[in-house]
Enzyme design. Structure first.
Site, PDB file in Angstrom:
ATOM      1  N   CYS A  71     -35.521 -28.040 -30.711  1.00 56.74           N
ATOM      2  CA  CYS A  71     -34.683 -28.390 -31.868  1.00 56.74           C
ATOM      3  C   CYS A  71     -33.543 -29.323 -31.455  1.00 56.74           C
ATOM      4  O   CYS A  71     -32.587 -28.891 -30.806  1.00 56.74           O
ATOM      5  CB  CYS A  71     -34.138 -27.098 -32.498  1.00 56.74           C
ATOM      6  SG  CYS A  71     -32.895 -27.365 -33.778  1.00 56.74           S
ATOM      7  N   CYS A  74     -30.056 -28.437 -32.719  1.00 53.08           N
ATOM      8  CA  CYS A  74     -29.520 -27.280 -31.982  1.00 53.08           C
ATOM      9  C   CYS A  74     -28.794 -27.751 -30.728  1.00 53.08           C
ATOM     10  O   CYS A  74     -27.707 -27.254 -30.395  1.00 53.08           O
ATOM     11  CB  CYS A  74     -30.650 -26.328 -31.593  1.00 53.08           C
ATOM     12  SG  CYS A  74     -31.564 -25.616 -32.984  1.00 53.08           S
TER      13      CYS A  74
END
Length: 314
Positions: A71, A74
């Site tokens: 991700c 993230c």
């Protein structure tokens, strides 16, 4: 104070071992206004060790960062969370949870999209925000969390054990700055301007076709743009009503990937691919290849899905 998160299944289980389990083990952790000895202000937690994190939140507010290795947002958000937590000097502890490695926690927090950030105060969840947000917004949200914690009598602090005295002093190696177009893309993502981020990554790839980070970043931002206003339940209902509807199935697959349900997304698209005639398969194959690159070519889930795709092609 209770949010739309059910943590009941995570209570009263063995804490296991590891830093997150050991952190609140001192007697001081039982006093809401006391001090808790922790290995670090930033820790990892697992399905097995999370009971200890719940107990820690009775002394000091805890922030849960739900993330995954693949991700991109993230990886953008986590350093900002860590900076703000470090500046607060033990008034908040940051606990990181890899949703791919800890499916029970991902389910308990209903992590349909990541990064997802949730507070814990006295064992109770407090939904904070989803997605990469500016650092200034993180500070505001954490200030509100501290106010909520004080209202509920959780006013303790966390004391890192064995922290080096010279941490953060000048002379430590610094991370190299991002290339200009990558930095522009990150700035655009923070502002929620996904078209600008896409443009920046596309220009980076045009300048250097071998820029793997830009290609991954481009896939991540395209995914963010596609899911930003999507309603998961409505998307699932539409996909159920139209099992071979390409757009409907692609939309749910995107939402599954964004929520960390990688195998579900790949299985959905491969099942669809198998049902379509050869002339209709191109968009599904293209999306699969894009998502493979997003998750990572060496990921076992990608390897399995590539093998099935190859068997369907030949």
């Amino acid at each position: 104070m209770r949010g739309a998160v059910d943590l009941s299944s995570l209570r009263n289980r063995p804490s296991g071992s590891g830093p997150a389990a050991e952190a609140p083990g001192s007697a001081a952790a039982s006093a809401a206004g006391g001090a808790a000895s922790v290995p670090s202000l930033v820790m990892d937690a697992t399905d097995e060790t999370f009971t200890a994190v719940l107990e820690l939140s009775r002394t000091v507010p805890v922030v849960i960062d739900l993330w995954a290795e693949w991700c991109g947002p993230c990886k953008q958000l986590s350093p900002a969370l860590e900076r703000v937590v470090t500046e607060l000097g033990g008034r908040i502890v940051l606990v990181k949870v890899d949703v791919d490695a800890n499916p029970q926690l991902a389910q308990a927090f209903r992590a349909q999209s990541i990064p997802m950030v949730v507070g814990l105060v006295a064992g109770q969840p407090v939904p904070l925000f989803t997605g990469a947000v500016p650092e200034a917004q993180i500070r505001e949200v954490f200030a509100q969390l501290l106010q909520l914690a004080a209202q509920n009598g959780v006013t303790g602090t966390a004391q890192p054990a064995g922290a080096p005295e010279d941490a953060g002093e000048p002379g430590e190696p610094e991370e190299p700055p991002l290339p200009p177009l990558h930095a522009e893309a990150f700035e655009a993502i923070e502002a929620g301007d996904y078209p600008r981020a896409i443009s920046a990554y596309e220009r980076a790839i045009a300048e250097n076709p071998g820029d793997a980070d830009a290609r991954t970043g481009l896939a991540q931002v395209r995914l963010l743009e596609r899911v930003q206003d999507a309603d998961l339940q409505a998307a699932r209902d539409a996909a159920a009503a139209e099992p071979t509807g390409i757009d409907a199935q692609l939309r749910v697959a995107d939402l599954d990937i964004a929520g960390g349900h990688v195998d579900d997304a790949f299985g959905r698209l491969l099942d669809l691919f198998a049902q379509l005639d050869p002339e209709s398969r191109a968009p599904v194959r293209e999306r699969l290849l894009e998502l493979f690159g997003l998750v990572g070519d060496t990921d076992p889930r990608v390897i399995r899905a590539r093998g099935r795709l190859a068997s369907l092609l030949f």
